[in-house]
Scaffold this motif. Sequence first.
Motif, PDB file in Angstrom:
ATOM      1  N   ILE A 273       1.202  -5.217   3.865  1.00 50.54           N
ATOM      2  CA  ILE A 273       0.710  -5.494   2.479  1.00 50.54           C
ATOM      3  C   ILE A 273       1.013  -4.589   1.553  1.00 50.54           C
ATOM      4  O   ILE A 273       1.042  -4.669   0.406  1.00 50.54           O
ATOM      5  CB  ILE A 273      -0.779  -5.828   2.728  1.00 50.54           C
ATOM      6  CG1 ILE A 273      -1.389  -6.459   1.078  1.00 50.54           C
ATOM      7  CG2 ILE A 273      -1.454  -4.456   2.799  1.00 50.54           C
ATOM      8  CD1 ILE A 273      -0.755  -7.762   0.844  1.00 50.54           C
ATOM      9  N   PHE A 274       1.262  -3.299   1.812  1.00 49.47           N
ATOM     10  CA  PHE A 274       1.798  -2.201   1.050  1.00 49.47           C
ATOM     11  C   PHE A 274       2.942  -2.353   0.205  1.00 49.47           C
ATOM     12  O   PHE A 274       3.527  -1.642  -0.367  1.00 49.47           O
ATOM     13  CB  PHE A 274       1.721  -0.899   1.645  1.00 49.47           C
ATOM     14  CG  PHE A 274       0.023  -0.361   1.446  1.00 49.47           C
ATOM     15  CD1 PHE A 274      -0.993  -1.170   1.192  1.00 49.47           C
ATOM     16  CD2 PHE A 274      -0.231   0.998   2.047  1.00 49.47           C
ATOM     17  CE1 PHE A 274      -2.143  -0.823   1.468  1.00 49.47           C
ATOM     18  CE2 PHE A 274      -1.618   1.441   2.090  1.00 49.47           C
ATOM     19  CZ  PHE A 274      -2.468   0.387   1.628  1.00 49.47           C
ATOM     20  N   ASP A 275       3.928  -3.551   0.958  1.00 48.34           N
ATOM     21  CA  ASP A 275       5.163  -3.791   0.298  1.00 48.34           C
ATOM     22  C   ASP A 275       4.845  -4.445  -1.281  1.00 48.34           C
ATOM     23  O   ASP A 275       5.334  -3.970  -2.201  1.00 48.34           O
ATOM     24  CB  ASP A 275       5.926  -4.842   1.056  1.00 48.34           C
ATOM     25  CG  ASP A 275       7.389  -5.291   0.450  1.00 48.34           C
ATOM     26  OD1 ASP A 275       7.066  -5.988  -0.946  1.00 48.34           O
ATOM     27  OD2 ASP A 275       8.188  -5.079   1.180  1.00 48.34           O
ATOM     28  N   PRO A 276       4.045  -5.368  -1.503  1.00 47.94           N
ATOM     29  CA  PRO A 276       3.666  -5.553  -2.855  1.00 47.94           C
ATOM     30  C   PRO A 276       2.671  -4.856  -3.464  1.00 47.94           C
ATOM     31  O   PRO A 276       2.643  -4.767  -4.853  1.00 47.94           O
ATOM     32  CB  PRO A 276       3.093  -7.058  -2.832  1.00 47.94           C
ATOM     33  CG  PRO A 276       2.563  -7.274  -1.267  1.00 47.94           C
ATOM     34  CD  PRO A 276       3.612  -6.300  -0.619  1.00 47.94           C
ATOM     35  N   LEU A 277       1.851  -4.051  -2.787  1.00 47.59           N
ATOM     36  CA  LEU A 277       0.739  -3.333  -3.366  1.00 47.59           C
ATOM     37  C   LEU A 277       1.188  -1.882  -3.514  1.00 47.59           C
ATOM     38  O   LEU A 277       0.238  -0.844  -4.052  1.00 47.59           O
ATOM     39  CB  LEU A 277      -0.267  -3.232  -2.576  1.00 47.59           C
ATOM     40  CG  LEU A 277      -1.302  -4.493  -2.333  1.00 47.59           C
ATOM     41  CD1 LEU A 277      -2.417  -4.256  -1.335  1.00 47.59           C
ATOM     42  CD2 LEU A 277      -1.615  -5.065  -3.794  1.00 47.59           C
TER      43      LEU A 277
END
Length: 384
Positions: A273-277
């Motif tokens: 989720i830290f790809d988009p975030l």
Amino acid sequence: MIRLPDATGALRAYTPRAEPATFAPGRPPLASRVVYSAAHVVADPFADTTPDGPAVVDWETTLAFRHHLWSHGLGVAEAMDTAQRGMGLDWAGAAELIRRSGAEARAVGGLIACGVGTDQLTGPATLAEVRAAYEEQLAVVEETGARPILMASRALAASAGGPEDYLEIYGALLRQSARPVILHWLGPMFDPALAGYWGSDDLDRATDTFLAIIEANAEKVDGVKVSLLDAGREVALRRRLPAGVRCYTGDDFHYPELIAGDEQGYSDALLGIFDPLGPLAAEAVRALDAQDRDGFRKLLDPTVPLSRHLFQTPTRYYKTGVVLLAWLAGHQEHFTMVGGLQSARSLPHLARAYELADGLGLFPDPERARARMAGLLAVQGVDA
């Protein structure tokens, strides 16, 4: 304004936010937690290939996204399941990705760890073949200077007769590794072929085997990445780890509380989720660096509904939402994925992902994101 479809086929009006949240790159490195973002790959949309053909990667755009993550102080977890390992990206493509990203990381001093698996094995394999496949990939990662991540192996899950086989294979790999590695426990919600990993469907027994491997080789284990979507189990495991062994949360449902931690410790992070975030996540961890726990939760807690949406069952298709958001945010010029995986989520699912991400201010240009989403809807016959 844009009209978005829901699961019933009805359209509802949504007004995008006018201004994005802004998180400037070039800030000081993160200090209080070690944070990796598992990064996606960008397909070449003009490649004349098929879903079961070899992946054709747009290398320039793929590597530019890694530089985006590094610029905000995040590490890159390369060639993991977010990069579609085993779901469109084969070992040949992953090896090239590892070499290219490793070179870029060295050039800019970026933190990087790379996945080591056995996905060059395409059929039934013996334990000796599984070990040799792991060793081949470990050598490729070590040549780049990146930290290896020993990923869970479908081939090992299929060929292992019990816990003793995991102890033997992992023990041999850890003894020969040149530097401490990250061990990855990926649950079957991410890959059904990994059911019963560590030799048992009983998670308590599996945990005991996992810990036995770590305890026998603690000096060769930097940390463990736990992707079971069970916060209580992760905390219990975290408290049993030998001193100096990190717990990297891979729990895309409960990451704020796990990273924040408690009086007995905390989790570092290695998250898809830290790809988009990425920029927002880095800003949140900097709040922890300043000992502002409330500020950390204020930034990161509102992102959980988006993450839970992207990672809803079947969880393994979360990559589709991740790439959608990268396109809407302007990190790439198309919504094409290796293996044709852009078709893996429904139109209402993608519309909701857009709405939740826009509400968080994740799109640097909200109007471009709206226009792109409207274009995607129009192709599907929706007058947005």
